[in-house]
Design an enzyme around this catalytic site. Structure first.
Site, PDB file in Angstrom:
ATOM      1  N   LYS A  97      77.230  71.437  31.651  1.00 43.43           N
ATOM      2  CA  LYS A  97      77.839  71.060  31.640  1.00 43.43           C
ATOM      3  C   LYS A  97      78.322  69.753  30.681  1.00 43.43           C
ATOM      4  CE  LYS A  97      80.689  68.871  35.461  1.00 43.43           C
ATOM      5  NZ  LYS A  97      80.731  68.750  36.770  1.00 43.43           N
ATOM      6  N   GLU A 113      74.001  68.532  32.452  1.00 43.97           N
ATOM      7  CA  GLU A 113      75.048  67.908  32.674  1.00 43.97           C
ATOM      8  C   GLU A 113      74.599  66.542  32.028  1.00 43.97           C
ATOM      9  OE1 GLU A 113      78.435  65.941  34.459  1.00 43.97           O
ATOM     10  OE2 GLU A 113      77.412  66.452  35.995  1.00 43.97           O
TER      11      GLU A 113
END
Length: 340
Positions: free
Chosen positions: A218, A176
């Site tokens: 992500k 992420e």
């Protein structure tokens, strides 16, 4: 192990499903509770999250849940360990493993994620508890002279080292790199920063020999800054986001689960839908879905407010949001679904 991780990653981004990020730290959840007049204790945090996880039909739209360290160690009111409670519903348990943000020395306004020390032992413990995937969040700010290449490299390197440890220990890593919405920058600036961040991340992942098919990306959507006077509409968000991803993300990555990043719940859903509608025409190789926190939880939390009698209504609100986002992940969302 490779085949198992590949299958878990594929299941995490199953068509029409996404991830519920319920990994807020105690401090973050306390701030949200306080605004609603909810007392923040270990018992109230458990009651809130158990309310979310036991929502009827949640598994139709949610493939996995990202847990916080406190939550993965807790048991539901009937004595069932939380990871087991999720697994029984067909929802994959995951865990946030980073240790939060610290200032990057000599780089004002930029931050670095810590938590690599002792990570190997924590990963073994989490897997024994039932976790099958993990999450590590890096944060990239936009401002005058930032992000710098040094900040991008430092965070990309940490993400790659984290991902390698996870794959070795039998867990699928969610990578992420979040470019924050905070600021008055326009969508073109967000695209530049996001593209720069993703280039650094995949360069580092390649150098550390990470298996792309055994991970999930992500990222943020490419959007206008929160304080920008000219907010880009969903069609432009879709165009910019997909252009960025097509220049940076390898085909082997099975899925991209967008974070909501401070967007309102309806805006995040509309943007996700526009991305998937356009992705169909471009025939993009990845599943494009969601990994939302506030954009899934804002409505149910405001309804629940710590009151047991509000549980059913709060669960209905959660499932409604999950259903809308599941449809958006297929490019089939209609605003009329909000009132259904």
């Amino acid at each position: 192990m490779s085949e198992e991780l590949t299958q878990i990653a594929a299941n995490m981004v199953a068509p029409g499903k996404g991830l519920l990020a319920a990994d807020e730290s105690t401090g973050t959840l306390e701030k949200r509770f306080k605004k609603l007049g909810i007392e923040c204790t270990e018992a109230s945090r458990l009651a809130y999250r158990e309310m979310l996880f036991t929502a009827p039909d949640l598994e139709k739209y949610i493939s996995g849940v990202i847990l916080f360290d406190e939550t993965i160690r807790q048991r539901a009111s009937d004595g069932t360990p939380i990871p087991e409670l999720l697994a029984r519903k067909g929802i994959i348990p995951g865990i946030k493993v980073d240790k939060g943000l610290v200032d990057l020395p000599f780089f004002p306004g930029e931050r670095f994620t810590q938590g690599l020390d002792g990570l190997s032992a924590r990963l073994d413990e989490y897997r024994e508890m039932g976790a099958r995937f993990t999450k590590w969040r890096a944060v990239i700010a936009i401002g005058e002279g930032i992000p710098t290449s040094q900040c991008l490299r430092a965070n990309a390197d940490a993400l790659a080292r984290y991902a390698g440890l996870c794959q070795v220990h039998g867990l699928v890593p969610i990578v992420e790199p979040e470019v924050l919405m905070d600021g008055s920058h326009d969508i073109k600036t967000c695209r530049w920063a996001t593209e720069a961040a993703l280039h650094e991340v995949f360069d580092a992942l390649t150098r550390y020999r990470i298996s792309f098919k055994e991970m999930i990306l992500k990222p943020n959507m490419v959007v206008s800054g929160t304080d920008c006077s000219n907010q880009a509409p969903p069609d432009e968000v879709a165009e910019m986001t997909l252009a960025c991803l097509r220049r940076t993300v390898p085909v082997a990555v099975p899925g991209i689960a967008f974070l909501s990043g401070g967007q309102s719940d309806v805006t995040a859903t509309a943007n996700l839908n526009a991305i998937n509608v356009k992705a169909k025409t471009l025939k993009t190789p990845w599943t494009l879905t969601f990994s939302f926190s506030r954009a899934l939880q804002a409505a149910p939390m405001s309804i629940w407010r710590g009151q047991a009698e509000n549980k059913a209504a709060a669960q209905q609100a959660l499932v409604r949001r999950a259903r809308c986002n599941g449809a958006a992940a297929l490019g089939q969302y209609d605003p009329g679904m909000e009132e259904a």
